[in-house]
Design a protein around this motif. Structure first.
Motif, mmCIF file in Angstrom:
data_model
loop_
_atom_site.group_PDB
_atom_site.id
_atom_site.type_symbol
_atom_site.label_atom_id
_atom_site.label_comp_id
_atom_site.label_asym_id
_atom_site.label_seq_id
_atom_site.Cartn_x
_atom_site.Cartn_y
_atom_site.Cartn_z
ATOM 1 N N SER A 253 0.846 -1.182 0.000
ATOM 2 C CA SER A 253 0.000 0.000 0.000
ATOM 3 C C SER A 253 0.886 1.238 0.000
ATOM 4 C CB SER A 253 -0.933 0.009 1.208
ATOM 5 O OG SER A 253 -0.189 0.069 2.414
ATOM 6 N N GLN A 254 0.256 2.375 -0.237
ATOM 7 C CA GLN A 254 1.029 3.611 -0.277
ATOM 8 C C GLN A 254 0.238 4.757 0.329
ATOM 9 O OE1 GLN A 254 1.800 4.553 -4.383
ATOM 10 N NE2 GLN A 254 -0.290 4.150 -5.018
ATOM 11 N N ASP A 255 0.971 5.678 0.889
ATOM 12 C CA ASP A 255 0.409 6.916 1.388
ATOM 13 C C ASP A 255 0.723 7.962 0.340
ATOM 14 O OD1 ASP A 255 0.845 8.857 4.455
ATOM 15 O OD2 ASP A 255 -0.117 9.333 2.556
ATOM 16 N N ASN A 256 -0.229 8.279 -0.521
ATOM 17 C CA ASN A 256 0.047 9.148 -1.649
ATOM 18 C C ASN A 256 0.502 10.547 -1.236
ATOM 19 O OD1 ASN A 256 -0.525 7.187 -3.496
ATOM 20 N ND2 ASN A 256 -2.640 7.802 -3.789
ATOM 21 N N ALA A 257 -0.021 11.007 -0.128
ATOM 22 C CA ALA A 257 0.325 12.354 0.317
ATOM 23 C C ALA A 257 1.807 12.485 0.618
ATOM 24 C CB ALA A 257 -0.508 12.732 1.530
ATOM 25 N N LYS A 258 2.415 11.409 1.046
ATOM 26 C CA LYS A 258 3.822 11.473 1.437
ATOM 27 C C LYS A 258 4.692 10.545 0.610
ATOM 28 C CE LYS A 258 2.782 12.649 6.240
ATOM 29 N NZ LYS A 258 3.008 12.280 7.666
ATOM 30 N N TYR A 259 4.120 9.912 -0.411
ATOM 31 C CA TYR A 259 4.846 8.933 -1.214
ATOM 32 C C TYR A 259 5.561 7.925 -0.316
ATOM 33 C CZ TYR A 259 3.931 12.099 -5.073
ATOM 34 O OH TYR A 259 3.319 12.887 -6.008
ATOM 35 N N THR A 260 4.875 7.456 0.675
ATOM 36 C CA THR A 260 5.406 6.440 1.570
ATOM 37 C C THR A 260 4.816 5.101 1.191
ATOM 38 O OG1 THR A 260 5.607 8.050 3.353
ATOM 39 C CG2 THR A 260 5.628 5.729 3.962
ATOM 40 N N LEU A 261 5.682 4.103 1.130
ATOM 41 C CA LEU A 261 5.272 2.765 0.736
ATOM 42 C C LEU A 261 5.252 1.853 1.956
ATOM 43 C CD1 LEU A 261 4.712 1.072 -1.896
ATOM 44 C CD2 LEU A 261 7.113 0.383 -1.757
ATOM 45 N N HIS A 262 4.282 0.936 1.980
ATOM 46 C CA HIS A 262 4.191 -0.016 3.081
ATOM 47 C C HIS A 262 4.068 -1.440 2.546
ATOM 48 C CE1 HIS A 262 3.506 3.355 5.778
ATOM 49 N NE2 HIS A 262 2.552 3.775 4.956
ATOM 50 N N LEU A 263 4.468 -2.374 3.376
ATOM 51 C CA LEU A 263 4.251 -3.787 3.072
ATOM 52 C C LEU A 263 3.789 -4.464 4.354
ATOM 53 C CD1 LEU A 263 4.473 -5.985 0.847
ATOM 54 C CD2 LEU A 263 6.703 -6.579 1.833
ATOM 55 N N GLN A 264 2.524 -4.827 4.393
ATOM 56 C CA GLN A 264 1.987 -5.566 5.525
ATOM 57 C C GLN A 264 2.205 -7.049 5.268
ATOM 58 O OE1 GLN A 264 0.553 -4.430 8.459
ATOM 59 N NE2 GLN A 264 0.633 -6.589 9.065
ATOM 60 N N MET A 265 2.933 -7.685 6.178
ATOM 61 C CA MET A 265 3.278 -9.093 6.005
ATOM 62 C C MET A 265 2.636 -9.894 7.120
ATOM 63 S SD MET A 265 7.292 -8.752 4.902
ATOM 64 C CE MET A 265 7.813 -8.239 6.524
ATOM 65 N N ASN A 266 1.719 -10.751 6.762
ATOM 66 C CA ASN A 266 1.020 -11.618 7.716
ATOM 67 C C ASN A 266 1.373 -13.080 7.468
ATOM 68 O OD1 ASN A 266 -0.319 -9.324 8.735
ATOM 69 N ND2 ASN A 266 -1.991 -9.560 7.252
ATOM 70 N N SER A 267 1.080 -13.904 8.447
ATOM 71 C CA SER A 267 1.336 -15.348 8.332
ATOM 72 C C SER A 267 2.757 -15.619 7.844
ATOM 73 C CB SER A 267 0.315 -15.987 7.377
ATOM 74 O OG SER A 267 -1.006 -15.755 7.825
ATOM 75 N N LEU A 268 3.688 -14.969 8.453
ATOM 76 C CA LEU A 268 5.080 -15.084 8.016
ATOM 77 C C LEU A 268 5.615 -16.496 8.190
ATOM 78 C CD1 LEU A 268 6.337 -11.665 9.304
ATOM 79 C CD2 LEU A 268 6.593 -12.486 6.963
ATOM 80 N N LYS A 269 6.484 -16.873 7.268
ATOM 81 C CA LYS A 269 7.082 -18.200 7.253
ATOM 82 C C LYS A 269 8.602 -18.053 7.329
ATOM 83 C CE LYS A 269 3.488 -19.799 4.041
ATOM 84 N NZ LYS A 269 3.245 -20.397 2.710
ATOM 85 N N PRO A 270 9.293 -19.074 7.806
ATOM 86 C CA PRO A 270 10.760 -19.000 7.856
ATOM 87 C C PRO A 270 11.378 -18.686 6.492
ATOM 88 C CG PRO A 270 10.004 -20.836 9.184
ATOM 89 C CD PRO A 270 8.796 -20.293 8.479
#
Length: 125
Positions: free
Chosen positions: A70-87
């Protein structure tokens, strides 16, 4: 000159979650593509997720349904939400960007000219 700075990495047990962020500095054109890539020891860098300025997204098969870009367009900030993480998600994660792209949200690292320094994600079993 554009700078990308990642944050949010850390250590987590399998099944846990982490949220990565990528802050941008410098002039950011309105037409862009941004992505998350990762590289594990002795493995090639691989594309994880990407998003373009039109909101189009793409994901590697290995993370579909678990990761969300996802991104915050106002600040050009990028995110990555990571769920159910695996080794096997353990790697250094990098943020990348490029401008006036025609290829859409690409997972090919050679199509990006701007890179952050990376943030480590470690998932234990």
């Amino acid at each position: 000159q554009v700078q990308l700075v990642e944050s949010g990495g850390g250590s987590v047990q399998a099944g846990g979650s982490l949220r990565l962020s990528c802050a941008t500095y410098g002039y950011f054109y309105s037409s862009y593509c941004m992505g998350w890539f990762r590289q594990a020891p002795e493995k090639e860098r691989e594309g994880v997720a990407a998003i373009d300025s039109d909101g189009g997204t793409s994901y590697a098969d290995s993370v579909k349904g678990r990761f969300t870009i996802s991104q915050d367009n106002a600040k050009y900030t990028l995110h990555l939400q990571m769920n159910s993480l695996k080794p096997e998600d353990t790697a250094m994660y990098y943020c990348a960007a490029d401008f006036f792209t025609v290829f859409g949200p690409s997972l090919n690292d050679y199509e990006y000219n701007y890179w952050g320094q990376g943030t480590q994600v470690t998932v234990s079993s």
